[in-house]
Design an enzyme around this catalytic site. Structure first.
Site, PDB file in Angstrom:
ATOM      1  N   GLU A 159       0.855  -1.185   0.000  1.00  0.00           N
ATOM      2  CA  GLU A 159       0.000   0.000   0.000  1.00  0.00           C
ATOM      3  C   GLU A 159       0.894   1.238   0.000  1.00  0.00           C
ATOM      4  O   GLU A 159       1.864   1.313   0.764  1.00  0.00           O
ATOM      5  CB  GLU A 159      -0.901   0.002   1.235  1.00  0.00           C
ATOM      6  CG  GLU A 159      -1.741   1.261   1.390  1.00  0.00           C
ATOM      7  CD  GLU A 159      -2.623   1.225   2.645  1.00  0.00           C
ATOM      8  OE1 GLU A 159      -2.971   0.110   3.088  1.00  0.00           O
ATOM      9  OE2 GLU A 159      -2.953   2.293   3.175  1.00  0.00           O
ATOM     10  N   GLU A 164      -2.900  11.349   3.165  1.00  0.00           N
ATOM     11  CA  GLU A 164      -3.966  11.152   4.142  1.00  0.00           C
ATOM     12  C   GLU A 164      -3.990  12.367   5.059  1.00  0.00           C
ATOM     13  O   GLU A 164      -2.944  12.950   5.369  1.00  0.00           O
ATOM     14  CB  GLU A 164      -3.740   9.901   4.983  1.00  0.00           C
ATOM     15  CG  GLU A 164      -3.848   8.601   4.235  1.00  0.00           C
ATOM     16  CD  GLU A 164      -3.710   7.405   5.173  1.00  0.00           C
ATOM     17  OE1 GLU A 164      -4.743   6.786   5.479  1.00  0.00           O
ATOM     18  OE2 GLU A 164      -2.576   7.119   5.606  1.00  0.00           O
TER      19      GLU A 164
END
Length: 413
Positions: A159, A164
């Site tokens: 990932e 974020e």
């Protein structure tokens, strides 16, 4: 519905200090690579979604899937992801808008979109220009997962979190790698603080990774703030030398961001101006992954056969090896150990395209044309297209006069 794979926990004091150290040049072993400015000059656009379309229309189904459900996504999140235009739609001004809502019954809805089996780059600059939402418990993200997921389970799939943000830190964004032995609350991670300490929700910002074999560098508005390499995985596997698909979502609540409170206002919107993928070597390719037509269907070796003369066709994307192409620096385009080839070395329009043992001839040389995104065979001066100009499952391919049309546009890995 599959479960989420990001099990984020609040940073410990030591981890927070380490993350903030990444903001100061020279204080971290994960310092940015010095050649980023040079690389920027060499970048060549190979795919983009500019989100142009009528207000209220759906994002392109050729590029995006909607994942749906309200099962918490592994992080005890609150939202129900839907495919409703109330949660994801174009705004008519060249933007995609993902909207998190509090419904009349007190529940929350939002959207989560992926390019799985449609656009799966390997290497390059992957970037998006985004105006993020705000508020306690709001969790926007732009990130990627390895194309083998879910058959290869997380975190072995890999990932890459490009951006974020958690609402209680309006001035901070995070970039991370999750892989085997360094995932969940213990990823390879760092943070970038707004230079003026302002909220990232106040305006658009460009979030990107420059991704090469063995390294990933994160940047905000062109300012590189961290690099991780295969030497940084604490002896664990580096799982990022493979195709990845992209994800855009806005979560509500969860273990890491916490939950909405009385200060959180709804609806909240993540506005995405564009998502783009660039080659970093100026070649318009250079990776391994799917080659997709302008409608999102995949270039495919018929029947996954490896014999010389096997037809090359369009097929619905399925992730198998017959759709994994390597764009070589020598101009070849390869799958299953053989080359994309113009039959008989012919140059006439209508000549079929096939798989053939690589032999170094002009019949196996291709260039990705900047602007039109055509895949051109220089020997013939003609471009790859589906027979009959029909972009459907099972249609064979040929070379034809280059005309700049959509049926001759190809997205390379």
């Amino acid at each position: 519905m599959r479960t989420e794979h990001r099990f984020r926990t609040p940073l410990s004091l030591a981890a927070a200090v380490a993350a903030l150290a990444l903001l100061v040049p020279g204080t971290s072993s994960a310092a940015p690579a010095p050649a980023e400015a040079e690389a920027a000059a060499q970048a060549t656009l190979v795919w983009s979604d500019e989100f142009n379309g009528p207000s209220g229309s759906a994002p392109s189904a050729a590029n995006w899937n909607h994942e749906t459900g309200d099962h918490g996504w592994g992080n005890n999140e609150l939202q129900n992801y839907t495919n409703s235009r109330a949660n994801s739609a174009l705004d008519g001004n060249g933007n995609l808008v993902i909207t998190a809502r509090r419904e009349a019954d007190g529940s929350y809805t939002s959207a989560r979109m992926t390019t799985q089996n449609k656009v799966q780059p390997q290497y390059g600059r992957v970037e998006a220009r985004i105006k993020i939402p705000r508020g306690q418990g709001i969790w926007p993200a732009f990130w990627m997962l390895g194309s083998g997921f879910p058959d290869t389970p997380w975190p072995n799939s890999g990932e890459i979190d490009i951006m974020e943000n958690i609402g209680r830190e309006p001035h901070m964004v995070h970039g991370s790698l999750h892989g085997p032995g360094y995932s969940g609350g213990n990823p390879l991670t760092g943070s970038y603080m707004h230079p003026q300490g302002w909220s990232f929700a106040d305006d658009f910002h460009t979030f990107a990774v420059d991704w090469r074999p063995g390294s990933v560098t994160w940047s905000v508005n062109g300012n590189a703030y961290q690099t991780y390499t295969s030497a940084d995985t604490r002896g664990n596997p580096w799982v990022y030398d493979q195709p990845f698909f992209m994800i855009l979502n806005v979560a509500v609540g969860g273990n890491w961001p916490g939950y909405p409170d009385g200060s959180t206002q709804f609806p909240q919107q993540m506005v995405v101006d564009y998502v783009r993928v660039y080659s970093l070597d100026g070649s318009g390719g250079g990776g391994t992954g799917t080659i997709t037509a302008s409608n999102g269907i995949c270039l495919d070796v018929a029947g996954a056969q490896t014999g010389d003369g096997t037809p090359i066709q369009l097929a619905n994307c399925n992730g198998n090896q017959a759709q994994q192409w390597t764009v070589g620096s020598d101009g070849t385009v390869r799958a299953l150990g053989k080359c994309l080839d113009v039959a008989g070395g012919a140059t006439g329009a209508g000549t079929r395209v096939q798989l053939w043992t690589c032999n170094g001839t002009g019949a196996q040389r291709w260039t990705h044309v900047s602007g039109s995104q055509a895949l051109r065979n220089p020997q013939s001066g003609r471009c790859l297209q589906p027979v009959g100009r029909t972009q459907s499952d099972g249609t064979r391919t040929e070379i034809a006069n280059c005309d700049g049309s959509a049926v001759q546009r190809w997205n390379l890995p």
